[in-house]
Design a protein around this motif. Structure first.
Motif, mmCIF file in Angstrom:
data_model
loop_
_atom_site.group_PDB
_atom_site.id
_atom_site.type_symbol
_atom_site.label_atom_id
_atom_site.label_comp_id
_atom_site.label_asym_id
_atom_site.label_seq_id
_atom_site.Cartn_x
_atom_site.Cartn_y
_atom_site.Cartn_z
ATOM 1 N N PRO A 1 0.781 -1.241 0.000
ATOM 2 C CA PRO A 1 0.000 0.000 0.000
ATOM 3 C C PRO A 1 0.815 1.296 0.000
ATOM 4 O O PRO A 1 0.240 2.380 0.018
ATOM 5 N N LEU B 1 -0.163 -0.519 -4.503
ATOM 6 C CA LEU B 1 -1.231 0.467 -4.385
ATOM 7 C C LEU B 1 -0.664 1.820 -3.971
ATOM 8 O O LEU B 1 0.095 1.898 -2.999
ATOM 9 N N VAL C 1 -1.755 4.399 -2.267
ATOM 10 C CA VAL C 1 -2.683 5.005 -1.308
ATOM 11 C C VAL C 1 -2.184 6.407 -0.977
ATOM 12 O O VAL C 1 -0.980 6.600 -0.769
ATOM 13 N N ILE D 1 -2.109 7.253 4.698
ATOM 14 C CA ILE D 1 -1.138 6.346 5.323
ATOM 15 C C ILE D 1 -0.551 6.980 6.575
ATOM 16 O O ILE D 1 -0.388 6.324 7.620
#
Length: 299
Positions: free
Chosen positions: A171, A234, A236, A241
């Motif tokens: 991510p 990904l 994100v 995050i």
């Protein structure tokens, strides 16, 4: 030649004691053994790996860090001075200089900004050692490595491996970074080269690391290659995050702000001083080769 390794039972110590690069009698010594001082008296060279590293659970006090990273260093130094050993190699940490981010390669004369009790006490031990007056026949070499990895390593590389090897998406692809690491094989090579060429070296502080920095994305690609997984990356949003990481400072999440900085920030280290002192052109293993060997050991 007799080499005594203080802290020989840990990840780094076991690899060093078993390394074929050190052609000598090597014994690991635990400071929990009441007779450790007497055992160390016969050493020609002493290597200190003893210390308390980062405490991700937050259970250690500043006093715990000071005792392990400063007081025990003083005791080992006293044994070194009273013995016939000619060389003490003390393993400090790049955390004594910087713990999170540095876009410019950190050198031995860089301004130090230790943040945690770990980094601060590592720096305190360095300062104390450099203030000591040594007999003419003795030297103290202080080494500052970045994160050392290899078989048996249980750090952040293991966390990345668990994510990617399960086919889960990574991510943090929105972060772009570059970090210096040190494989355990190159660490052992540096120690061996110092011992063989200690006449060429002066007492002081030296940085050691792999020759090439790598990004977290590079590490992810190596894990995918080793595990034959094709999990997606990904992107994100960073702000999301970072918010999750802040929550991890309070809640038992797999990521917190410190771990996020270490996984996504850039931290570069220069090993030029050491390579020049040892007349080294290239290290035995590239950064990618070392990482691949470590990741293969997780399987």
């Amino acid at each position: 030649m007799n080499i005594t390794v203080f802290g020989g039972s840990g990840f780094i110590g076991k690899n060093l004691v078993e390394s074929p690069m050190l052609n000598a009698e090597i014994q690991g010594v635990s400071l929990r053994d009441a007779s450790w001082k007497k055992t160390a008296e016969s050493a020609d060279i002493m290597i200190n790996l003893v210390g308390k590293a980062h405490d991700h659970q937050g259970t250690a006090s500043e006093e715990d860090y000071y005792f392990a990273n400063v007081e025990l260093v003083k005791e080992i130094f006293d044994v070194f001075i009273q013995s016939d050993a000619k060389l003490l190699i003390h393993i400090s940490s790049i955390a004594a200089v910087e713990e999170f981010e540095s876009e410019e390669p950190l050198r031995e004369d860089s301004v130090c900004h230790p943040f945690s009790p770990y980094g601060k006490t590592k720096k305190q031990a360095e300062e104390w050692l450099m203030q000591q007056i040594l007999p003419e026949n003795k030297k103290v070499i202080i080494l500052r490595p970045p994160m050392i990895h290899g078989p048996g390593d249980k750090g952040n590389l293991g966390l990345l491996y668990k994510i990617i090897s399960k086919g889960l998406p990574y991510p943090l692809a929105s972060f772009d970074n570059s970090r210096s690491f040190l494989s355990i094989s190159n660490f052992c090579f540096f120690i061996s080269a110092i011992i063989k060429n200690e006449n060429q070296m002066e007492t002081g502080i030296y940085h050691i690391c792999d020759d090439e920095p790598v990004s977290t994305k590079d590490i992810i690609n190596i894990i995918k290659k080793v595990t034959n997984k094709k999990s997606p990356n990904l992107s994100v949003p960073k702000i999301l995050i970072q918010g999750i990481a802040k929550a991890g400072d309070i809640l038992p999440l797999p990521i917190n702000t410190k771990r996020l900085k270490k996984m996504t920030g850039s931290l570069l280290v220069s090993n030029e001083k050491m390579k020049k002192a040892l007349k080294i052109t290239n290290l035995p293993a590239s950064a990618h080769e070392g990482l691949e060997n470590t990741i293969k050991s997780f399987g």
